[in-house]
Design an enzyme around this catalytic site. Structure first.
Site, PDB file in Angstrom:
ATOM      1  N   THR A  80     -10.699   2.584   4.433  1.00 24.97           N
ATOM      2  CA  THR A  80      -9.640   3.338   5.083  1.00 24.97           C
ATOM      3  C   THR A  80     -10.305   4.327   6.048  1.00 24.97           C
ATOM      4  O   THR A  80     -11.525   4.487   6.057  1.00 24.97           O
ATOM      5  CB  THR A  80      -8.801   4.121   4.065  1.00 24.97           C
ATOM      6  OG1 THR A  80      -9.565   5.237   3.573  1.00 24.97           O
ATOM      7  CG2 THR A  80      -8.384   3.240   2.892  1.00 24.97           C
ATOM      8  N   GLU A  81      -9.485   5.011   6.840  1.00 27.05           N
ATOM      9  CA  GLU A  81     -10.040   6.031   7.748  1.00 27.05           C
ATOM     10  C   GLU A  81     -10.760   7.127   6.962  1.00 27.05           C
ATOM     11  O   GLU A  81     -11.860   7.555   7.316  1.00 27.05           O
ATOM     12  CB  GLU A  81      -8.925   6.659   8.588  1.00 27.05           C
ATOM     13  CG  GLU A  81      -8.294   5.730   9.606  1.00 27.05           C
ATOM     14  CD  GLU A  81      -7.116   4.942   9.058  1.00 27.05           C
ATOM     15  OE1 GLU A  81      -6.477   4.219   9.825  1.00 27.05           O
ATOM     16  OE2 GLU A  81      -6.838   5.062   7.845  1.00 27.05           O
ATOM     17  N   TYR A  82     -10.127   7.579   5.879  1.00 29.58           N
ATOM     18  CA  TYR A  82     -10.739   8.635   5.064  1.00 29.58           C
ATOM     19  C   TYR A  82     -12.023   8.134   4.412  1.00 29.58           C
ATOM     20  O   TYR A  82     -13.022   8.848   4.340  1.00 29.58           O
ATOM     21  CB  TYR A  82      -9.763   9.098   3.980  1.00 29.58           C
ATOM     22  CG  TYR A  82      -8.650   9.980   4.481  1.00 29.58           C
ATOM     23  CD1 TYR A  82      -8.917  11.226   5.020  1.00 29.58           C
ATOM     24  CD2 TYR A  82      -7.330   9.571   4.383  1.00 29.58           C
ATOM     25  CE1 TYR A  82      -7.899  12.043   5.476  1.00 29.58           C
ATOM     26  CE2 TYR A  82      -6.292  10.379   4.836  1.00 29.58           C
ATOM     27  CZ  TYR A  82      -6.582  11.614   5.384  1.00 29.58           C
ATOM     28  OH  TYR A  82      -5.579  12.413   5.833  1.00 29.58           O
ATOM     29  N   GLU A  83     -11.993   6.918   3.924  1.00 30.84           N
ATOM     30  CA  GLU A  83     -13.161   6.365   3.252  1.00 30.84           C
ATOM     31  C   GLU A  83     -14.360   6.311   4.187  1.00 30.84           C
ATOM     32  O   GLU A  83     -15.484   6.660   3.808  1.00 30.84           O
ATOM     33  CB  GLU A  83     -12.829   4.972   2.730  1.00 30.84           C
ATOM     34  CG  GLU A  83     -13.954   4.309   1.957  1.00 30.84           C
ATOM     35  CD  GLU A  83     -13.530   2.993   1.361  1.00 30.84           C
ATOM     36  OE1 GLU A  83     -14.380   2.325   0.753  1.00 30.84           O
ATOM     37  OE2 GLU A  83     -12.347   2.617   1.510  1.00 30.84           O
ATOM     38  N   ASP A 137     -11.923   9.953  -3.033  1.00 35.98           N
ATOM     39  CA  ASP A 137     -13.177  10.706  -2.966  1.00 35.98           C
ATOM     40  C   ASP A 137     -13.126  11.903  -3.897  1.00 35.98           C
ATOM     41  O   ASP A 137     -14.088  12.652  -4.002  1.00 35.98           O
ATOM     42  CB  ASP A 137     -13.420  11.198  -1.538  1.00 35.98           C
ATOM     43  CG  ASP A 137     -12.387  12.229  -1.128  1.00 35.98           C
ATOM     44  OD1 ASP A 137     -11.173  11.920  -1.225  1.00 35.98           O
ATOM     45  OD2 ASP A 137     -12.772  13.346  -0.726  1.00 35.98           O
ATOM     46  N   ASP A 178      -3.013  12.072  -2.199  1.00 37.16           N
ATOM     47  CA  ASP A 178      -3.085  13.530  -2.360  1.00 37.16           C
ATOM     48  C   ASP A 178      -3.420  13.825  -3.819  1.00 37.16           C
ATOM     49  O   ASP A 178      -2.715  13.376  -4.728  1.00 37.16           O
ATOM     50  CB  ASP A 178      -1.736  14.142  -1.988  1.00 37.16           C
ATOM     51  CG  ASP A 178      -1.789  15.660  -1.869  1.00 37.16           C
ATOM     52  OD1 ASP A 178      -2.565  16.292  -2.622  1.00 37.16           O
ATOM     53  OD2 ASP A 178      -1.061  16.214  -1.027  1.00 37.16           O
ATOM     54  N   GLU A 221       0.857  -1.184   0.000  1.00 35.88           N
ATOM     55  CA  GLU A 221       0.000   0.000   0.000  1.00 35.88           C
ATOM     56  C   GLU A 221       0.890   1.229   0.000  1.00 35.88           C
ATOM     57  O   GLU A 221       1.733   1.410   0.869  1.00 35.88           O
ATOM     58  CB  GLU A 221      -0.928   0.051   1.212  1.00 35.88           C
ATOM     59  CG  GLU A 221      -1.889   1.243   1.135  1.00 35.88           C
ATOM     60  CD  GLU A 221      -2.772   1.406   2.361  1.00 35.88           C
ATOM     61  OE1 GLU A 221      -3.814   2.081   2.245  1.00 35.88           O
ATOM     62  OE2 GLU A 221      -2.415   0.884   3.431  1.00 35.88           O
TER      63      GLU A 221
END
Length: 221
Positions: A196-199, A156, A120, A46
């Site tokens: 993921t955390e962001y997801e 996203d 990013d 990853e």
């Protein structure tokens, strides 16, 4: 997103060189075989692991595979390491380094899959070469991956997704799966999806999650 420096994380990373490689020399290939119990297992990487929810869940779910978290920030590496130690994930290694040098850290044809999760977007045109789906990065991934190696990407950011589709297509990759709203489409991919955390954050706000899976064409064609 840059995490606030956590002294405990820095200390933890420094105390566990057997689990974390820091600032490796790009001119020297890493002896990954000595860092895993069984290096004959499939290897997945990853790129940009953040706090590591995705890669640690993978490592726990698939003990028959080896995993590497490539992350630049020391604090993030420390958070991943804490989870690795708590769950005794012997099939997970962490490398604190710049993804731009990925082809220097791994031997050719050494990995089976690379994940790019919520990278990013670098939205300004002058920063295009920094995007992790820019053609120079794709060439490095292809070098590291075995023939017909797999690349999985989630974001996203609609702009980065559109750019990535075009970049991978221009590179001649084959698309196995494409979604513009992963969490609202009934499919087998979603059944096996690891957030993921962001997801989790974005999906909980009902924001669309864009995803694609693609393969490189064989290198001898």
């Amino acid at each position: 997103m840059r995490l606030r420096n956590k002294p405990w994380a820095v200390k933890l990373v420094n105390e566990h060189p057997e689990s974390v490689i820091q600032d490796p020399n790009p001119e020297v290939k890493i002896d990954w075989e000595s860092r895993f119990e069984d290096f004959s297992r499939p290897l997945e990487i990853e790129v940009g692991s953040g706090k590591g929810k995705f890669i640690t869940t993978l490592a726990e779910r698939y003990p028959e595979k080896n995993f590497i978290a490539l992350e630049l920030q020391t604090t993030a590496a420390g958070i991943i390491l804490r989870t690795k130690l708590e769950k005794n994930l012997t099939n997970l290694q962490i490398m604190r380094a710049d993804a731009a040098d990925i082809d220097s850290f791994f031997a050719e044809n050494s990995a089976d899959k690379i994940y790019l999760n919520f990278s990013d977007p670098w939205p300004k045109s002058r920063h295009e070469k920094r995007r992790l789906t820019y053609k120079s990065f794709l060439a490095k991934y292809q070098y590291v991956l075995k023939d017909i190696g797999h690349l999985e990407f989630k974001t996203d950011n609609s702009g980065l997704f559109a750019y990535s589709l075009q970049s991978l297509n221009n590179y001649g990759m084959n698309f196995d799966f494409v979604s513009v709203d992963l969490h609202h489409e009934a499919n087998e991919i979603l059944d096996h999806n690891i957030e993921t955390e962001y997801e989790h954050k974005f999906a909980s706000k009902d924001n669309p999650i864009y995803a694609l899976h693609a393969t490189f064409k064989t290198k001898n064609l």
